[in-house]
Design a protein around this motif. Structure first.
Motif, mmCIF file in Angstrom:
data_model
loop_
_atom_site.group_PDB
_atom_site.id
_atom_site.type_symbol
_atom_site.label_atom_id
_atom_site.label_comp_id
_atom_site.label_asym_id
_atom_site.label_seq_id
_atom_site.Cartn_x
_atom_site.Cartn_y
_atom_site.Cartn_z
ATOM 1 N N LYS A 144 13.660 -2.553 -11.020
ATOM 2 C CA LYS A 144 14.229 -2.402 -12.352
ATOM 3 C C LYS A 144 13.239 -2.943 -13.370
ATOM 4 O O LYS A 144 12.901 -4.123 -13.338
ATOM 5 C CB LYS A 144 15.544 -3.176 -12.422
ATOM 6 N N PRO A 145 12.760 -2.071 -14.284
ATOM 7 C CA PRO A 145 11.895 -2.582 -15.352
ATOM 8 C C PRO A 145 12.705 -3.462 -16.305
ATOM 9 O O PRO A 145 13.916 -3.271 -16.446
ATOM 10 C CB PRO A 145 11.410 -1.319 -16.056
ATOM 11 N N LEU A 146 12.035 -4.401 -16.951
ATOM 12 C CA LEU A 146 12.743 -5.344 -17.814
ATOM 13 C C LEU A 146 13.301 -4.681 -19.064
ATOM 14 O O LEU A 146 14.333 -5.077 -19.564
ATOM 15 C CB LEU A 146 11.809 -6.478 -18.224
ATOM 16 N N PRO A 179 15.891 2.471 -13.437
ATOM 17 C CA PRO A 179 15.446 1.813 -12.218
ATOM 18 C C PRO A 179 15.062 2.821 -11.134
ATOM 19 O O PRO A 179 15.548 3.935 -11.123
ATOM 20 C CB PRO A 179 16.662 0.999 -11.783
ATOM 21 N N THR A 180 14.164 2.403 -10.269
ATOM 22 C CA THR A 180 13.841 3.188 -9.086
ATOM 23 C C THR A 180 14.634 2.586 -7.943
ATOM 24 O O THR A 180 14.654 1.371 -7.790
ATOM 25 C CB THR A 180 12.345 3.070 -8.752
ATOM 26 N N GLN A 181 15.266 3.429 -7.150
ATOM 27 C CA GLN A 181 16.131 2.889 -6.109
ATOM 28 C C GLN A 181 16.001 3.757 -4.872
ATOM 29 O O GLN A 181 15.936 4.969 -4.957
ATOM 30 C CB GLN A 181 17.574 2.910 -6.623
ATOM 31 N N TRP A 182 15.898 3.134 -3.720
ATOM 32 C CA TRP A 182 15.853 3.920 -2.495
ATOM 33 C C TRP A 182 16.450 3.124 -1.346
ATOM 34 O O TRP A 182 16.547 1.904 -1.410
ATOM 35 C CB TRP A 182 14.433 4.361 -2.191
ATOM 36 N N LYS A 183 16.852 3.858 -0.310
ATOM 37 C CA LYS A 183 17.420 3.184 0.850
ATOM 38 C C LYS A 183 16.270 2.692 1.715
ATOM 39 O O LYS A 183 15.443 3.479 2.175
ATOM 40 C CB LYS A 183 18.293 4.150 1.643
ATOM 41 N N GLY A 184 16.237 1.406 1.924
ATOM 42 C CA GLY A 184 15.089 0.841 2.616
ATOM 43 C C GLY A 184 15.299 0.695 4.106
ATOM 44 O O GLY A 184 14.394 0.945 4.891
ATOM 45 N N HIS A 185 16.489 0.266 4.491
ATOM 46 C CA HIS A 185 16.699 -0.092 5.895
ATOM 47 C C HIS A 185 18.075 0.388 6.351
ATOM 48 O O HIS A 185 18.927 0.768 5.554
ATOM 49 C CB HIS A 185 16.627 -1.610 6.060
#
Lengths: 765, 128
Positions: free
Chosen positions: A175-177, A183-189
């Protein structure tokens, strides 16, 4: 490379150790669940109790104030501690609670200072991420996690302190300030993400989760590496400050991994789960807080560096082994203190320990030159031909000669010494270039001997700079900086020119890594999957058409994905594949020999060599070098050899000019340096030629300006202008010309006479 | 026995309050009692000894039991330890393998370079 693990006989904490943090000095603070905060002295291994938390309050995370922010060192004597009662506390070095702030509903799970120390981020059990000022005032609530009540287990700052990285469940979010940015969001795990870290040096993200894997991502969320599933969930991950490696902790497990993800070493200490990991600032030690109350220390040993026929290995924390593979001799160097950094090159080995700097000459391993260091935490050593640079993450930069004399300590205002690393520093014997730590589009140029900046303001490039490198040979004023920017374009700039930005030239795109040669100004780079060598990159300032011709390349498929050039010595270039193996490739020895001849101005030998080799790239580089040295005969031969007929013709025309200034001007013109050419002509008093030059280039206004200024040939300019307008069927549109053409009559015969007279005069000079 | 004859004279002409028969019976009882007490005493010592023995045995058994549990636990933990050791060794093997692979690649590239240089030298000699 591997860890040398040391662990106390019996645990110093009664409860599990939930967080650890290194101070600016070599001390470690650890907080246990029984509420005590301990300080560890790494030299003696002693512990001292600092303070005790109130009953029922459990620590969750701690972070020391960043070591050096604009020289405010006194401010760095405090740390922030997040606790399970939803507060965070600013605690001084001696354990005094300066301030406690209510931050979250439920526990404060993660807490981090921004890199510049201006703000603080906390993440809580309530799923919120909050930004605080340095004194503990709430700035903003950054993220409200979609599914309320999903705790945020880990948080990290982006390299520029403008972005926040945090984990929520299985999601990784950047999330940029600025509030409007998406925001960039992705499923990591596939499991709950326990820990995240973002390296400010290499801009990579590492994450560890309950699915028992750790993964490496780039800042766009692309997966670069995923580990095999381990036996236990990954509890902690941490980047080393130099960005070269990271540590991974799990139940009874400690791993050391390369930045590209693969594992250097695995240890199975009897620790229980390792809940938190923290690197010392010099990247040599990592400390871990363990589930059974222990604090584990692991030092990185067995690093190896190679240079020519020498291999230096850090055998133990205080022992170096130097192997000479040509003579098959081995020398063991022992030190009083822990070795922090070592660097080998230019016939010297420079080693820094935690208190001293030792300089060995490669011809003598017995008597090093020793001097005491100001700083304690060397983060890098950069070697150049006649001097070397020690980067200290607290004290900043110091340049020393190989005799151990301090030459200068360059700095610019707003320097952040902890962000300095090998990618944003370039050093040569006379010049130093630093990429600005706040805005990586800007770069500062220093003169080494004075330690001062050459320009008042830093130079600006349109994109962020990724890597910088200076060439080592040639005249100081022609020092070239090669750099790649965010678009992976490779640029060359004559950094000490009076107007450097006019000397900014693009060499090519898709360049990932570059390296200058050790004895000549050859440049090697990886460009678009090909290993490329520019025999004479400065050709770009002489004849841009020669540049592609003086370049050789070969397919880099054998080097795997994304290799890095490690060294370019003699006729070898060594590259490091992303899996860590070193591969070398041979480069023709002829360009080195050719450059030697040229530097000794033995042009005949150079021509003979090129005739012998019959290589177009070699001829092209000779053409460029000869033109640069204004060696017309050789240039003519070289251009002829690469079938540049028109240039041969032009050079032979130049050769026939008797006047030296005129000849030099024509050479400048040949190199497309019109400004320079005009300057040379005016300096040599050849006003007519200067005017004629502008006429020939259709720069009418400048021609008229010169003519008026020198009160000569105004009618010539007007005559040529009229002719030009007539030929193109145009009307006079410039007021100045209409004005002058009214005042002055144009007569072609007088003009022709005047021109002939000028040429006559010139010959007489 | 006559009522008026309070005292009695026994065979040894001693005056006795009790009549002879009673007296001998009493004496006999006394003897038997003594015997009984002795026997009880004996019994007590024997039982005491037995109890001691049993106590000893029980502590012994307890100890052995603990030992057995300990040994069993040790065995279990040993198995775990072995497992973790095995994991570490597998990890080590893996590291060494990757290191070997790295060295192999390095060797390959060096050999290639060597071949190139040999070619170069041959060519150089031929050209001269």
């Amino acid at each position: 490379m591997k860890f040398k693990v040391s662990i106390g006989k019996k645990p110093q904490h009664d409860g599990m150790v939930s967080c650890v943090g290194w101070t600016v000095g070599d001390d470690l603070f650890s907080c246990g669940d029984e509420g005590s905060i301990l300080k560890w002295n790494t030299k003696t291994g002693d512990t001292a109790a600092i303070t005790k938390l109130p009953d029922g309050v459990y620590p969750a995370d701690m972070a020391w104030f960043p070591s050096n922010v604009g020289g405010r060192q006194s401010a760095s004597e405090l740390f922030v501690l997040g606790t399970t009662d939803g507060k965070f506390h600013l605690v001084s070095k001696n354990g005094r609670f300066e301030k406690s702030v209510e931050a979250h509903n439920g526990a404060v799970i993660a807490i981090k200072w921004s890199k510049n120390g201006n703000s603080l981020v906390t993440a809580g059990e309530d799923g919120q991420v909050k930004i605080w000022s340095r004194s503990g005032m709430l700035r903003s609530t950054l993220a409200q996690v979609v599914a309320l009540g999903t705790p945020v287990y880990s948080v990290a700052w982006g390299p520029d302190s403008e972005q926040i990285l945090y984990a929520c469940g299985k999601q990784i979010i950047i999330k940029p300030l600025s509030p409007s940015a998406k925001p960039t969001q992705w499923k990591g795990h596939d499991g709950l993400i326990m820990k995240l870290d973002w390296s400010s040096v290499n801009n990579l993200i590492v994450s560890g989760a309950e699915d028992r894997k750790y993964k490496v991502w780039d800042s766009y969320g692309r997966l670069l590496f995923a580990s095999h599933p381990h036996h236990y969930p990954i509890m902690s991950v941490s980047w080393s400050p130099n960005g070269q490696m990271f540590a991974v902790g799990a139940f009874n497990t400690l791993r050391l991994c390369d930045k590209s993800g693969w594992c250097y070493s695995l240890d199975k200490p009897n620790t229980g789960s390792i809940y938190s990991l923290d690197w010392s600032r010099d990247s040599t030690l990592v400390a871990g807080g363990c589930g059974n109350g222990h604090v584990i220390f692991a030092g990185v040993v067995n690093q190896t560096i190679e240079w020519k026929h020498l291999v230096v290995t850090l055998q133990e924390e205080k022992v170096l082994l130097v192997e000479d593979v040509v003579n098959n001799t081995k020398d063991q160097l022992e030190f009083r203190d822990r070795v922090v950094k070592m660097s080998l090159g230019w016939d010297h080995l420079v080693v820094t320990t935690s208190s001293q700097c030792l300089i060995y000459s490669t011809s003598n391993w017995n008597t090093p030159l020793i001097f005491d260091l100001k700083g304690l935490t060397t983060s890098a050593i950069l070697l150049a031909r006649k001097l070397f640079l020690i980067v200290d993450s607290v004290q900043g930069l110091s340049v020393y000669s190989y005799e151990g004399r301090l030459i200068c300590s360059p700095k610019y205002s707003g320097i952040r010494t902890d962000s300095l690393n090998v990618n944003n520093i370039a050093v040569s014997s006379d010049t130093l270039v630093l990429v600005d730590s706040r805005d990586s589009r800007a770069y500062h140029v220093f003169d080494i001997n004075t330690g001062r900046e050459l320009t008042d303001k830093p130079l600006y490039h349109s994109q962020e700079l990724l890597t910088v490198a200076l060439d080592q040979y040639g005249h100081t004023n022609e020092r070239c900086l090669g750099f790649t920017d965010k678009n992976n374009d490779l640029f060359l700039i004559q950094i000490r020119h009076s107007n450097p930005l006019s000397k900014l030239k693009k060499l090519g795109g898709m360049v990932t890594t570059l390296m200058w040669h050790d004895t000549t100004n050859m440049l090697s780079a990886l460009q678009d999957g090909r290993f490329t060598v520019w025999y004479y990159p400065r050709a770009v300032y002489i004849d841009t058409e020669l540049l592609p011709q003086s370049k050789v390349y070969k397919d880099a498929g054998e080097f795997g994905k994304n290799p890095q050039i490690v060294s370019f010595l003699g006729h070898h270039c060594t590259l490091r594949r992303s899996d860590g193996s070193l591969v070398s490739t041979a480069v023709s020895p002829y360009p080195t020999i050719l450059q030697n001849y040229v530097s000794k101005t033995s042009w005949d030998d150079a021509v003979r060599l090129c005739r012998f080799v019959k290589d177009g790239a070699l001829w092209a580089s000779l053409a460029a070098m000869a033109t640069a040295a204004k060696e017309l005969n050789t240039a003519e031969i070289a251009y002829a050899a690469i079938n540049e007929t028109e240039k041969v013709e032009y050079i032979s025309y130049i050769k026939d000019i008797s006047n030296k200034a005129a000849r030099n001007a024509e050479m400048s013109l040949f190199c497309k340096q019109t400004g320079e050419a005009e300057g040379t002509l005016l300096q040599g008093g050849l006003v007519y030629r200067a005017i004629r030059l502008n006429i020939d280039l259709f720069r009418w206004n400048r021609a008229l300006e010169l003519a008026v200024k020198h009160k000569t040939h105004v009618d010539t300019v007007l005559a040529f202008r009229q002719k030009y307008l007539q030929d193109f069927g145009l009307e006079e549109s410039d007021n100045l010309f209409t004005q002058y053409s009214k005042e002055i009559a144009v007569d072609w015969t007088t003009i022709q006479n005047k021109i002939n007279m000028e040429l006559e005069n010139e010959r007489g000079k | 026995m006559d009522d008026d004859n309070i005292f009695d004279v026994d065979d040894l002409n001693k005056i006795r309050v009790l009549d002879n028969e009673t007296s001998t019976k009493t004496a006999q009882l006394k003897e038997e009692c003594k015997d009984f007490i002795d026997k009880i005493d004996d019994f007590q010592t024997i039982v005491g000894g037995f109890i001691d023995l049993m106590d000893n045995l029980s502590t012994e058994v307890e100890r052995e039991k603990l030992k057995a549990i300990g040994a069993r636990n040790l065995l279990k933990s040993m198995a775990k330890q072995r497992e973790s050791q095995q994991q570490q060794l597998v990890g080590l093997i893996h590291e060494k393998k990757t290191q070997l692979e790295r060295y192999r690649i390095q060797l390959q590239s060096l050999e290639k370079t060597e071949a190139e240089q040999r070619d170069f030298i041959d060519q150089f000699i031929l050209q001269k």
